[in-house]
Design a protein around this motif. Structure first.
Motif, short mmCIF file in Angstrom:
data_model
loop_
_atom_site.label_atom_id
_atom_site.label_comp_id
_atom_site.label_asym_id
_atom_site.label_seq_id
_atom_site.Cartn_x
_atom_site.Cartn_y
_atom_site.Cartn_z
N GLU A 44 -6.27 7.62 -3.93
CA GLU A 44 -6.07 8.90 -3.23
C GLU A 44 -5.76 8.67 -1.76
O GLU A 44 -4.96 9.41 -1.18
N ASP A 45 -6.36 7.65 -1.15
CA ASP A 45 -6.09 7.31 0.25
C ASP A 45 -4.63 6.87 0.41
O ASP A 45 -3.93 7.32 1.32
N TRP A 46 -4.16 5.99 -0.48
CA TRP A 46 -2.76 5.54 -0.43
C TRP A 46 -1.82 6.73 -0.63
O TRP A 46 -0.82 6.87 0.08
N ARG A 47 -2.13 7.54 -1.61
CA ARG A 47 -1.27 8.67 -1.97
C ARG A 47 -1.16 9.66 -0.81
O ARG A 47 -0.06 10.11 -0.46
N TRP A 48 -2.30 10.01 -0.21
CA TRP A 48 -2.29 10.97 0.91
C TRP A 48 -1.53 10.41 2.10
O TRP A 48 -0.72 11.12 2.72
N GLN B 178 0.83 -1.21 0.00
CA GLN B 178 0.00 0.00 0.00
C GLN B 178 0.86 1.26 0.00
O GLN B 178 0.58 2.22 -0.72
N PHE B 179 1.94 1.25 0.81
CA PHE B 179 2.84 2.40 0.80
C PHE B 179 3.52 2.54 -0.55
O PHE B 179 3.70 3.66 -1.06
N SER B 180 3.90 1.42 -1.16
CA SER B 180 4.56 1.47 -2.47
C SER B 180 3.62 2.05 -3.52
O SER B 180 4.01 2.90 -4.34
N LEU B 181 2.38 1.60 -3.50
CA LEU B 181 1.40 2.14 -4.44
C LEU B 181 1.14 3.62 -4.17
O LEU B 181 0.96 4.41 -5.10
N GLY B 182 1.14 3.99 -2.88
CA GLY B 182 0.97 5.40 -2.55
C GLY B 182 2.14 6.23 -3.05
O GLY B 182 1.95 7.35 -3.56
N LEU C 119 -5.41 5.96 -14.06
CA LEU C 119 -4.67 5.07 -14.95
C LEU C 119 -4.15 3.83 -14.22
O LEU C 119 -3.84 2.82 -14.84
N ILE C 120 -4.05 3.89 -12.88
CA ILE C 120 -3.53 2.76 -12.12
C ILE C 120 -4.50 1.59 -12.19
O ILE C 120 -4.10 0.43 -12.07
N GLY C 121 -5.78 1.84 -12.40
CA GLY C 121 -6.73 0.77 -12.54
C GLY C 121 -7.40 0.36 -11.24
O GLY C 121 -8.04 -0.69 -11.18
N VAL C 122 -7.25 1.17 -10.18
CA VAL C 122 -7.89 0.91 -8.89
C VAL C 122 -8.86 2.06 -8.62
O VAL C 122 -8.69 3.15 -9.16
#
Length: 329
Positions: free
Chosen positions: A76-80, A31-35, A67-70
């Motif tokens: 946005e939750d992962w990113r933030w 999850q952190f990697s995707l973020g 574009l990530i497909g999720v």
């Protein structure tokens, strides 16, 4: 006999817990990697910043992350969360969920310090993070309330619907051990609210006044006693009126009694004067006494005129000026 936890032995349970923790650690890292990837595509921007609304060679933040497909909300939750926890500050062994909850701590120094201070978990006997423990730090509602305040808040959330609240309240007030902890002011407020309907208030009041101690206490209140007496008079008058309507002869009897009272009053007044006035022969009156007698004569004259007019024209009501005169005001 081998200890069992659920359907497995203690040994197997410990193995499964270890594997689960390893998987959670893997999920957290993923999850952190995707973020981090989402952050690389679209870095966090200041609140109120502008972004072109899409051109041939430039995507908006929304378009880029989709574009990530999720699901966008998940990305946005992962990113933030990743933006709030630089790699060096992420705590090994603590789930992504806990990191996300603690990410709402505004001050960075306080955020870094908070994750290092895991609370004590009485269920495991260890200091460790859980989602509810993190929510308590940031003041969010917990999923499994423990303290009295948390349980009260949970009940409040579940009883927002009036129908549910009514059923819950009715059940609680049937428990004496609950009602004994309710303050007198709160009890009075509840009773007042529940008896706003006149029919309910009537039945409750009737039951209460059947208790001798309550009735005696109520009758010591001047206002309550006056209202009760007035109600008794009104009820008696209502009963008399119903009898008059059902039995016309009653009204004739009352008329006869009232007529005799009226004639008797006039006769009594004249007879009293006939007895008193001759006895005053030779008496001298002061100016104040003469003035007082004259005022009373004026009242008598006004009353006599009113009686005569009432008999002639059938108008038996008092106007305000005459009422004040007869009262001596």
């Amino acid at each position: 006999m081998t200890d069992q936890i659920g359907n497995v032995t203690r040994q197997r349970y410990d193995q499964l817990v270890t594997q689960a923790r390893e998987l959670i650690a893997q999920v957290t890292r993923a999850q952190f990697s995707l973020g981090d990837m989402a952050l690389e595509i679209e870095p966090m921007r200041p609140v109120g910043g502008s972004m072109p609304n899409g051109t041939d060679d430039l995507f908006t933040v929304t378009e880029s992350l989709q574009l990530i497909g999720v699901a966008l909300a998940t990305v946005e939750d992962w990113r933030w969360t990743a933006s709030r926890w630089p790699a060096a500050k992420r705590k090994e062994g603590v789930s992504f969920t806990v990191h996300r909850i603690l990410a709402s701590v505004a001050n960075e120094a306080e955020r870094w310090a908070a994750i290092e201070d895991a609370p004590f978990n009485p269920r495991t006997g260890k200091r460790q993070w859980t989602p509810d423990a993190a929510k308590r730090v940031v003041g969010q509602r917990v999923d499994r309330p423990v303290t009295v305040d948390e349980k009260v808040q949970a009940v409040a959330d579940l009883t927002r619907d009036d129908e549910v609240a009514a059923q819950v309240a009715a059940g609680l007030f049937k428990r004496p051990e609950v009602t004994e902890h309710v303050t007198l002011a709160d009890r009075m407020r509840v009773v007042t609210e529940l008896t706003r309907d006149d029919t309910v208030a009537q039945e409750v009041t009737t039951d209460l006044l059947r208790r001798s101690t309550v009735a005696r206490s109520v009758m010591r209140d001047d206002t309550a006693r006056m209202l009760v007496n007035r109600a008794q008079f009104d009820n008696s008058e209502e009963t008399r009126q119903q009898i008059r309507e059902r039995t016309p002869a009653v009204r004739k009897i009352e008329h006869t009694i009232e007529y005799l009272d009226l004639v008797g009053s006039c006769h009594g007044f004249v007879a009293t004067l006939g007895r008193l006035v001759p006895q005053m022969r030779g008496q001298e009156f002061t100016d104040d006494e003469r003035e007082t007698v004259r005022r009373q004569i004026s009242r008598v004259r006004a009353a006599a005129d009113w009686l005569e007019g009432a008999i002639d024209n059938g108008e038996f009501t008092l106007d305000e000026q005459l009422a004040q005169l007869l009262k001596g005001e």
